[in-house]
Design a protein around this motif. Structure first.
Motif, PDB file in Angstrom:
ATOM      1  N   GLU A 130      -3.974  -4.525   4.755  1.00 64.70           N
ATOM      2  CA  GLU A 130      -4.516  -4.650   2.915  1.00 64.70           C
ATOM      3  C   GLU A 130      -3.932  -3.451   3.123  1.00 64.70           C
ATOM      4  OE1 GLU A 130      -8.920  -3.287   3.910  1.00 64.70           O
ATOM      5  OE2 GLU A 130      -9.243  -5.427   4.322  1.00 64.70           O
ATOM      6  N   ALA A 131      -3.907  -3.408   1.729  1.00 68.58           N
ATOM      7  CA  ALA A 131      -2.986  -2.760   0.688  1.00 68.58           C
ATOM      8  C   ALA A 131      -3.359  -1.970  -0.338  1.00 68.58           C
ATOM      9  CB  ALA A 131      -1.267  -3.158   1.194  1.00 68.58           C
ATOM     10  N   THR A 132      -2.806  -1.603  -1.469  1.00 65.69           N
ATOM     11  CA  THR A 132      -3.403  -1.386  -2.798  1.00 65.69           C
ATOM     12  C   THR A 132      -2.413  -1.371  -3.345  1.00 65.69           C
ATOM     13  OG1 THR A 132      -4.512   0.669  -2.198  1.00 65.69           O
ATOM     14  CG2 THR A 132      -3.704   0.056  -4.596  1.00 65.69           C
ATOM     15  N   PHE A 149       3.506  -3.659  -5.049  1.00 61.37           N
ATOM     16  CA  PHE A 149       1.912  -2.434  -4.617  1.00 61.37           C
ATOM     17  C   PHE A 149       2.282  -1.234  -4.505  1.00 61.37           C
ATOM     18  CE2 PHE A 149       1.947  -6.156  -2.030  1.00 61.37           C
ATOM     19  CZ  PHE A 149       1.175  -6.659  -2.308  1.00 61.37           C
ATOM     20  N   HIS A 150       1.041  -0.050  -4.894  1.00 56.60           N
ATOM     21  CA  HIS A 150       1.341   1.434  -4.526  1.00 56.60           C
ATOM     22  C   HIS A 150       2.337   1.584  -4.300  1.00 56.60           C
ATOM     23  CE1 HIS A 150       0.098   5.365  -5.114  1.00 56.60           C
ATOM     24  NE2 HIS A 150      -0.536   5.226  -6.025  1.00 56.60           N
ATOM     25  N   ASN A 152       3.688   0.369   5.060  1.00 56.57           N
ATOM     26  CA  ASN A 152       3.845  -0.673   4.943  1.00 56.57           C
ATOM     27  C   ASN A 152       3.458  -2.138   5.027  1.00 56.57           C
ATOM     28  OD1 ASN A 152       2.021   1.649   6.688  1.00 56.57           O
ATOM     29  ND2 ASN A 152       1.271   1.520   4.745  1.00 56.57           N
ATOM     30  N   ILE A 153       4.327  -2.578   4.302  1.00 59.10           N
ATOM     31  CA  ILE A 153       4.746  -3.400   3.223  1.00 59.10           C
ATOM     32  C   ILE A 153       5.719  -3.859   4.382  1.00 59.10           C
ATOM     33  CG2 ILE A 153       4.832  -5.584   1.465  1.00 59.10           C
ATOM     34  CD1 ILE A 153       2.469  -4.534   1.648  1.00 59.10           C
ATOM     35  N   ASP A 206      -8.227  -3.440  -4.618  1.00 61.19           N
ATOM     36  CA  ASP A 206      -8.035  -3.274  -2.936  1.00 61.19           C
ATOM     37  C   ASP A 206      -7.288  -4.841  -3.069  1.00 61.19           C
ATOM     38  OD1 ASP A 206      -8.522  -0.561  -2.995  1.00 61.19           O
ATOM     39  OD2 ASP A 206     -10.512  -0.969  -2.449  1.00 61.19           O
ATOM     40  N   ASP A 262       2.690   4.408  -1.893  1.00 56.48           N
ATOM     41  CA  ASP A 262       2.529   4.965  -0.594  1.00 56.48           C
ATOM     42  C   ASP A 262       2.069   4.156   0.281  1.00 56.48           C
ATOM     43  OD1 ASP A 262       1.679   7.688  -1.967  1.00 56.48           O
ATOM     44  OD2 ASP A 262      -0.406   7.207  -2.535  1.00 56.48           O
ATOM     45  N   ASP A 263       2.364   2.328   0.253  1.00 62.01           N
ATOM     46  CA  ASP A 263       1.707   1.252   0.641  1.00 62.01           C
ATOM     47  C   ASP A 263       3.193   0.565   1.063  1.00 62.01           C
ATOM     48  OD1 ASP A 263      -0.750   1.617   1.290  1.00 62.01           O
ATOM     49  OD2 ASP A 263      -1.157   1.052  -0.487  1.00 62.01           O
TER      50      ASP A 263
END
Length: 211
Positions: A122-124, A97-98, A104-105, A134, A100-101
């Motif tokens: 949800e994440a990028t 994932f990006h 969150n992961i 997305d 920035d995420d």
């Protein structure tokens, strides 16, 4: 010697029962061996069927170890993220994932491990070529009955098209609102119970609902 006469002594032991028991034990072992072989073949076929199903999924499906990182990835994930199969498997889920995420992961993984519950976020996602999309991520324990969760299943679903449609609908809704608010005539809509569900600025001012 028996009374100064050479003699031969013989001892006979009945082993019928022992031989019968050995034959019965051998038969039981043979039956068990056949059952084990049959069960092993069934499990092999079930595994192959499951892999076919997973490999034909349009989603990325990841088997994740809480200690070792990514352990197995289906075909779609191998292509999109270049992970699993002949690629390096010992990567963390957050690496897909990006940056920035990533936090969150990791937080979602920790939540599933502690709660033993399925979690969706949800994440990028970031493909191997650096492009992003997305994604909706579903995380769940492989076996929620265990005291300690050691393995997770992660499904990564591309929601780019859904997001595009949602944005388009929102833009159309905003455009419609702008148009009806610009009309000087009264425009309003009520449901069957006469509850107001839509009105334009002119009508709102007329009934005292002007912001």
């Amino acid at each position: 010697d028996f009374e100064n006469t050479p003699a031969l002594y013989s001892l006979f032991i009945d082993v019928t029962a022992r031989n019968q028991a050995e034959r019965e034990l051998a038969a039981v072992n043979a039956t068990l061996e056949q059952r084990v072989k049959a069960r092993t073949e069934e499990l092999k076929q079930a595994k192959e069927r499951l892999e076919v199903i997973l490999d034909n999924s349009a989603d990325t499906i990841v088997l994740l170890s809480t200690h070792e990182g990514i352990r197995q990835v289906n075909r779609n994930g191998q292509v999109v993220f270049q992970v699993g199969a002949n690629h390096d498997k010992n990567r963390t889920l957050a690496e897909l994932f990006h940056p920035d995420d990533a936090g969150n992961i990791e937080a979602a993984i920790s939540h599933v491990i502690l709660s033993h519950e399925v979690m969706r976020i949800e994440a990028t996602a970031q493909r191997a070529d650096g492009t992003t999309f997305d994604a909706e991520i579903s995380l769940s324990p492989v076996d929620s009955s265990k005291t300690i969760v050691t393995d997770l299943v992660c499904v990564i679903h591309d929601v780019t098209e859904r997001k595009r449609i949602e944005r388009a609908v929102a833009e159309e809704r905003n455009l419609l609102r702008t148009v009806i608010d610009a009309v000087p005539d009264f425009i309003y809509v009520k449901d069957r119970d006469h509850r107001m569900i839509l009105n334009n600025a002119a009508h709102a001012r007329s009934v005292g609902y002007d912001d």
